[in-house]
Design a protein around this motif. Structure first.
Motif, short mmCIF file in Angstrom:
data_model
loop_
_atom_site.label_atom_id
_atom_site.label_comp_id
_atom_site.label_asym_id
_atom_site.label_seq_id
_atom_site.Cartn_x
_atom_site.Cartn_y
_atom_site.Cartn_z
N PHE A 80 0.81 -1.21 0.00
CA PHE A 80 0.00 0.00 0.00
C PHE A 80 0.85 1.27 0.00
O PHE A 80 0.48 2.27 -0.60
CB PHE A 80 -0.97 -0.01 1.19
N ILE A 81 1.99 1.22 0.69
CA ILE A 81 2.88 2.40 0.68
C ILE A 81 3.44 2.62 -0.72
O ILE A 81 3.51 3.76 -1.20
CB ILE A 81 4.01 2.21 1.72
N ARG A 82 3.81 1.53 -1.36
CA ARG A 82 4.32 1.66 -2.73
C ARG A 82 3.22 2.15 -3.67
O ARG A 82 3.44 3.01 -4.53
CB ARG A 82 4.88 0.33 -3.22
N GLN A 83 2.03 1.62 -3.50
CA GLN A 83 0.92 1.98 -4.38
C GLN A 83 0.46 3.42 -4.14
O GLN A 83 0.24 4.18 -5.09
CB GLN A 83 -0.24 1.01 -4.15
N SER A 84 0.31 3.81 -2.87
CA SER A 84 -0.23 5.13 -2.55
C SER A 84 0.79 6.25 -2.68
O SER A 84 0.47 7.34 -3.15
CB SER A 84 -0.79 5.14 -1.12
N VAL A 89 9.47 1.34 -0.17
CA VAL A 89 10.20 1.46 1.09
C VAL A 89 11.05 0.22 1.39
O VAL A 89 12.16 0.33 1.91
CB VAL A 89 9.23 1.78 2.25
N ALA A 90 10.55 -0.96 1.05
CA ALA A 90 11.33 -2.18 1.31
C ALA A 90 12.61 -2.18 0.50
O ALA A 90 13.70 -2.49 1.02
CB ALA A 90 10.50 -3.41 0.99
N SER A 121 16.31 -10.77 0.17
CA SER A 121 15.49 -10.08 -0.83
C SER A 121 14.83 -8.88 -0.17
O SER A 121 14.59 -8.87 1.05
CB SER A 121 14.45 -11.02 -1.42
N ALA A 122 14.53 -7.87 -0.96
CA ALA A 122 14.06 -6.60 -0.40
C ALA A 122 12.81 -6.75 0.46
O ALA A 122 12.79 -6.30 1.61
CB ALA A 122 13.80 -5.61 -1.54
N SER A 185 16.91 2.56 12.55
CA SER A 185 16.30 3.43 11.54
C SER A 185 15.16 2.73 10.80
O SER A 185 14.38 3.38 10.11
CB SER A 185 17.35 3.88 10.52
N VAL A 186 15.04 1.41 10.95
CA VAL A 186 14.08 0.66 10.15
C VAL A 186 12.63 0.94 10.56
O VAL A 186 11.72 0.82 9.77
CB VAL A 186 14.38 -0.86 10.18
#
Length: 198
Positions: A80-84, A89-90, A121-122, A185-186
């Protein structure tokens, strides 16, 4: 950016259905039935599927189920973060980990090449580090300071502990300062003074 990420994720996570294999087997992608995994997030269906039989190998493993569900909700949040926000972020955070050179070479990790590729993997590395931080903040609050940061001694304890989360097998223990910086920081952590069963 953390507050922006949280807002983008939480606006969508409440709508994520969680379906078990025996209630919706016709909706489960065949590849996941063949993989025989306990839980997974399907981005196309925007659904978390759970194979409950995985958790009954020797009695019901409630902790494993809860941990897996947490990780799948993280995968949903990544989506959702990538889409919105158009923010991968990963990938960004795993790329930062690679630049910090905190991964130990596969041949020194003690895990198979396939497992190493999966763990580094990410999407998986980012999700597993978030899940570890969440769990540690609740189950081992003594590893954190008053600001919610894990301490260097906490990181070193995790490397010494044979029961540490599997993700620590792909991290280089000689890079403890860099791992400490990355780990803090993650995500934000809010350690509690009491432990949780889950």
């Amino acid at each position: 950016n953390w507050e922006v990420y949280v807002k983008a994720a939480t606006q969508n996570l409440d709508s994520i259905p969680t379906l078990t294999f025996f209630n919706a087997i016709e909706q489960v992608p065949t590849e996941y039935i063949q993989k025989n995994v306990g839980a997974f997030y399907d981005a196309d269906a925007k659904t978390i599927f759970v194979n409950p039989f995985i958790y009954f190998s020797s009695g019901f493993d409630n902790r494993a189920l809860i941990n897996d569900l947490r990780e799948e909700y993280i995968h949903a949040a990544q989506f959702f973060i990538r889409q919105s926000l158009k923010m991968p972020v990963a990938s960004m955070q795993t790329s930062a980990a690679r630049r910090m050179n905190i991964f130990i070479p596969q041949e020194k990790s003690g895990v198979s090449p396939e497992s190493y590729k999966y763990l580094t993997s990410a999407l998986e590395f980012h999700a597993k580090m978030l899940r570890v931080k969440y769990n540690l903040a609740r189950q081992r609050p003594e590893l954190f300071d008053d600001h919610g940061h894990i301490t260097k001694d906490g990181i070193l304890q995790l490397f010494r502990d044979p029961n540490s989360p599997e993700i620590f097998k792909v991290l280089d223990p000689t890079k403890s300062d860099d791992i400490l910086n990355f780990f803090n920081s993650v995500s934000k952590a809010k350690p509690t003074k009491t432990t949780e069963i889950a």
